[in-house]
Scaffold this motif. Structure first.
Motif, PDB file in Angstrom:
ATOM      1  N   PRO A 111       0.807  -1.220   0.000  1.00 52.94           N
ATOM      2  CA  PRO A 111       0.000   0.000   0.000  1.00 52.94           C
ATOM      3  C   PRO A 111       0.840   1.270   0.000  1.00 52.94           C
ATOM      4  CG  PRO A 111       0.103  -0.897   2.213  1.00 52.94           C
ATOM      5  CD  PRO A 111       0.807  -1.888   1.323  1.00 52.94           C
ATOM      6  N   PHE A 112       0.128   2.366  -0.100  1.00 50.09           N
ATOM      7  CA  PHE A 112       0.737   3.698  -0.161  1.00 50.09           C
ATOM      8  C   PHE A 112       1.712   3.941   0.976  1.00 50.09           C
ATOM      9  CE2 PHE A 112       0.377   8.152   1.330  1.00 50.09           C
ATOM     10  CZ  PHE A 112       0.954   8.799   0.244  1.00 50.09           C
ATOM     11  N   GLU A 113       1.323   3.583   2.191  1.00 53.96           N
ATOM     12  CA  GLU A 113       2.181   3.853   3.346  1.00 53.96           C
ATOM     13  C   GLU A 113       3.541   3.171   3.210  1.00 53.96           C
ATOM     14  OE1 GLU A 113      -2.093   4.231   4.573  1.00 53.96           O
ATOM     15  OE2 GLU A 113      -0.922   2.740   3.446  1.00 53.96           O
ATOM     16  N   ASP A 130      -5.880   7.138  -5.360  1.00 52.27           N
ATOM     17  CA  ASP A 130      -5.868   7.408  -3.926  1.00 52.27           C
ATOM     18  C   ASP A 130      -4.460   7.748  -3.459  1.00 52.27           C
ATOM     19  OD1 ASP A 130      -7.122   7.053  -1.079  1.00 52.27           O
ATOM     20  OD2 ASP A 130      -5.378   5.730  -1.064  1.00 52.27           O
ATOM     21  N   ALA A 131      -3.468   7.005  -3.943  1.00 53.39           N
ATOM     22  CA  ALA A 131      -2.083   7.261  -3.545  1.00 53.39           C
ATOM     23  C   ALA A 131      -1.600   8.620  -4.046  1.00 53.39           C
ATOM     24  CB  ALA A 131      -1.182   6.146  -4.071  1.00 53.39           C
ATOM     25  N   ILE A 132      -1.940   8.962  -5.284  1.00 54.12           N
ATOM     26  CA  ILE A 132      -1.539  10.274  -5.816  1.00 54.12           C
ATOM     27  C   ILE A 132      -2.138  11.389  -4.969  1.00 54.12           C
ATOM     28  CG2 ILE A 132      -1.681  11.849  -7.787  1.00 54.12           C
ATOM     29  CD1 ILE A 132      -1.786   9.396  -9.596  1.00 54.12           C
ATOM     30  N   ALA A 133      -3.419  11.260  -4.651  1.00 51.39           N
ATOM     31  CA  ALA A 133      -4.091  12.298  -3.864  1.00 51.39           C
ATOM     32  C   ALA A 133      -3.451  12.437  -2.494  1.00 51.39           C
ATOM     33  CB  ALA A 133      -5.577  11.974  -3.742  1.00 51.39           C
ATOM     34  N   ARG A 134      -3.127  11.333  -1.872  1.00 52.50           N
ATOM     35  CA  ARG A 134      -2.533  11.378  -0.530  1.00 52.50           C
ATOM     36  C   ARG A 134      -1.098  11.898  -0.562  1.00 52.50           C
ATOM     37  NH1 ARG A 134      -3.613   5.601   1.960  1.00 52.50           N
ATOM     38  NH2 ARG A 134      -2.671   6.576   3.812  1.00 52.50           N
ATOM     39  N   GLY A 135      -0.470  11.839  -1.716  1.00 53.83           N
ATOM     40  CA  GLY A 135       0.905  12.312  -1.830  1.00 53.83           C
ATOM     41  C   GLY A 135       1.039  13.814  -1.914  1.00 53.83           C
ATOM     42  N   ASN A 136      -0.070  14.525  -2.127  1.00 53.11           N
ATOM     43  CA  ASN A 136      -0.057  16.002  -2.137  1.00 53.11           C
ATOM     44  C   ASN A 136       0.999  16.581  -3.082  1.00 53.11           C
ATOM     45  OD1 ASN A 136      -2.154  16.386  -0.161  1.00 53.11           O
ATOM     46  ND2 ASN A 136      -0.683  15.718   1.394  1.00 53.11           N
ATOM     47  N   GLY A 137       1.021  16.071  -4.315  1.00 49.40           N
ATOM     48  CA  GLY A 137       1.927  16.594  -5.328  1.00 49.40           C
ATOM     49  C   GLY A 137       3.211  15.817  -5.480  1.00 49.40           C
ATOM     50  N   ARG A 138       3.448  14.865  -4.592  1.00 46.83           N
ATOM     51  CA  ARG A 138       4.687  14.067  -4.649  1.00 46.83           C
ATOM     52  C   ARG A 138       4.652  13.043  -5.776  1.00 46.83           C
ATOM     53  NH1 ARG A 138       7.323  10.988   0.664  1.00 46.83           N
ATOM     54  NH2 ARG A 138       9.284  10.358  -0.334  1.00 46.83           N
ATOM     55  N   TYR A 139       3.441  12.624  -6.172  1.00 47.98           N
ATOM     56  CA  TYR A 139       3.312  11.522  -7.119  1.00 47.98           C
ATOM     57  C   TYR A 139       2.500  11.904  -8.347  1.00 47.98           C
ATOM     58  CZ  TYR A 139       5.198   8.692  -3.354  1.00 47.98           C
ATOM     59  OH  TYR A 139       6.016   8.192  -2.378  1.00 47.98           O
ATOM     60  N   ARG A 140       2.854  11.279  -9.466  1.00 51.50           N
ATOM     61  CA  ARG A 140       2.067  11.276 -10.685  1.00 51.50           C
ATOM     62  C   ARG A 140       1.674   9.828 -10.980  1.00 51.50           C
ATOM     63  NH1 ARG A 140       1.816  15.993  -9.804  1.00 51.50           N
ATOM     64  NH2 ARG A 140       2.535  17.729 -11.113  1.00 51.50           N
ATOM     65  N   GLY A 141       0.826   9.649 -12.003  1.00 54.32           N
ATOM     66  CA  GLY A 141       0.361   8.303 -12.287  1.00 54.32           C
ATOM     67  C   GLY A 141       0.313   7.982 -13.764  1.00 54.32           C
ATOM     68  N   VAL A 142       0.349   6.683 -14.046  1.00 58.75           N
ATOM     69  CA  VAL A 142       0.136   6.138 -15.388  1.00 58.75           C
ATOM     70  C   VAL A 142      -0.996   5.128 -15.262  1.00 58.75           C
ATOM     71  CG1 VAL A 142       1.105   4.750 -17.252  1.00 58.75           C
ATOM     72  CG2 VAL A 142       2.507   6.503 -16.153  1.00 58.75           C
ATOM     73  N   ALA A 143      -2.068   5.326 -16.024  1.00 57.83           N
ATOM     74  CA  ALA A 143      -3.289   4.539 -15.883  1.00 57.83           C
ATOM     75  C   ALA A 143      -3.356   3.413 -16.904  1.00 57.83           C
ATOM     76  CB  ALA A 143      -4.508   5.447 -16.045  1.00 57.83           C
TER      77      ALA A 143
END
Length: 291
Positions: A50-52, A83-96
């Protein structure tokens, strides 16, 4: 259905300090399964990652940014990644991962959430090539968003799909050095094709997945000549990532701290290290500019 081994729970502290705003451009989040169920038609079941756990690893390694790549075990349900991107507050981007049913509204939602690309699997053990009509239609639709496409290929597919790749009009990223086989040598046809492909200004490559390229065991140094050749071929279009938590590894499970140090054996030039870890991902994934 195959079950995957968990990642090494004790990553070493890298011997080399990463530059400020270093980016892990290829990592995953899996589960927790009770909150983010895995796809029913998946080919493997990973342990929850998970994200944590991802954040704890990145903090330990000195990684400040990351790109969370949707993996096939979650299918087209990108919820865990978002969910992980949102919780990262700008730290993460994503590929779907998307399919033919994706709407323009959904693509906009994904874009606003921090997604900057789509991924297509061609790898045989993950189900093989996608519907190529769907592939073409999705790429036409993401072009207006300024997204790129990530291609997860087996080595022989670089040759097999050369014409398909040649007509791509958006930036495209080859995962894991094209999954070439180190034992086949630098002169193998798929790797020669990959090097030639890097002459295309739309082509990017990830010098990660050394454990998938290597014929041996940790620390996977037989992958170094391939990574060095790719860095030399297109230094402005090379990315690096851990591939944590390393799904479907059948050889030695990598230690993520050792993978950081492997990069510094691949490339000893600090300016080039900064380009690979900071400047290139910042440009492709639309992170806030570094100072």
């Amino acid at each position: 259905m195959k079950s995957c081994l968990p990642p090494d729970p004790n990553p070493v502290r890298p011997a080399h300090a990463l530059p400020a705003l270093a980016c892990d451009a290829h990592c995953h989040v899996f589960g927790l399964a009770e909150r983010f169920p895995y796809a029913e038609d998946r080919s493997y079941t990973p342990p929850d990652a998970p994200f944590e756990s991802l954040v704890a690893l990145h903090d330990h390694l000195g990684v400040k940014r990351g790109v969370i790549v949707q993996a096939s075990c979650h299918g087209t349900d990108n919820t865990a990644m978002l969910d992980a991107i949102a919780r990262g507050n700008g730290r993460y981007r994503g590929v779907a991962i998307v399919d033919a049913a994706v709407t323009d509204d959904t693509l906009k939602v994904l874009n606003d959430a921090g997604v900057r690309g789509v991924r297509f699997n061609f790898v045989a053990h993950l189900g093989g090539a996608p519907d190529l009509d769907v592939f073409d239609r999705v790429l036409r639709r993401i072009e207006a968003l300024g997204w790129h496409v990530v291609l997860h290929l087996d080595a022989q597919d670089i040759v097999k799909y050369a014409d398909l790749i040649g007509r791509i009009r958006v930036p495209f990223v080859i995962d894991h050095m094209g999954r070439v086989r180190a034992e086949a040598g630098l002169d193998q046809e798929p790797f020669r094709q990959l090097l030639e492909l890097m002459r295309n200004p739309l082509a990017w490559v990830k010098v990660c997945g050394s454990e998938r390229v290597s014929a041996g065991k940790r620390p996977f140094d037989d992958a170094i000549p391939f990574a060095r050749a790719l860095v030399h071929a297109a230094p402005d279009r090379v990315l690096w990532g851990t591939d944590w938590p390393h799904p479907n590894i059948s050889k030695d499970m990598p230690n993520d701290g050792e993978l950081v140090d492997l990069l510094f054996r691949i490339c000893e030039d600090p300016a080039l290290i900064r380009k690979i870890l900071v400047e290139n991902p910042e440009r492709l994934y639309d992170f806030a500019p570094s100072k």
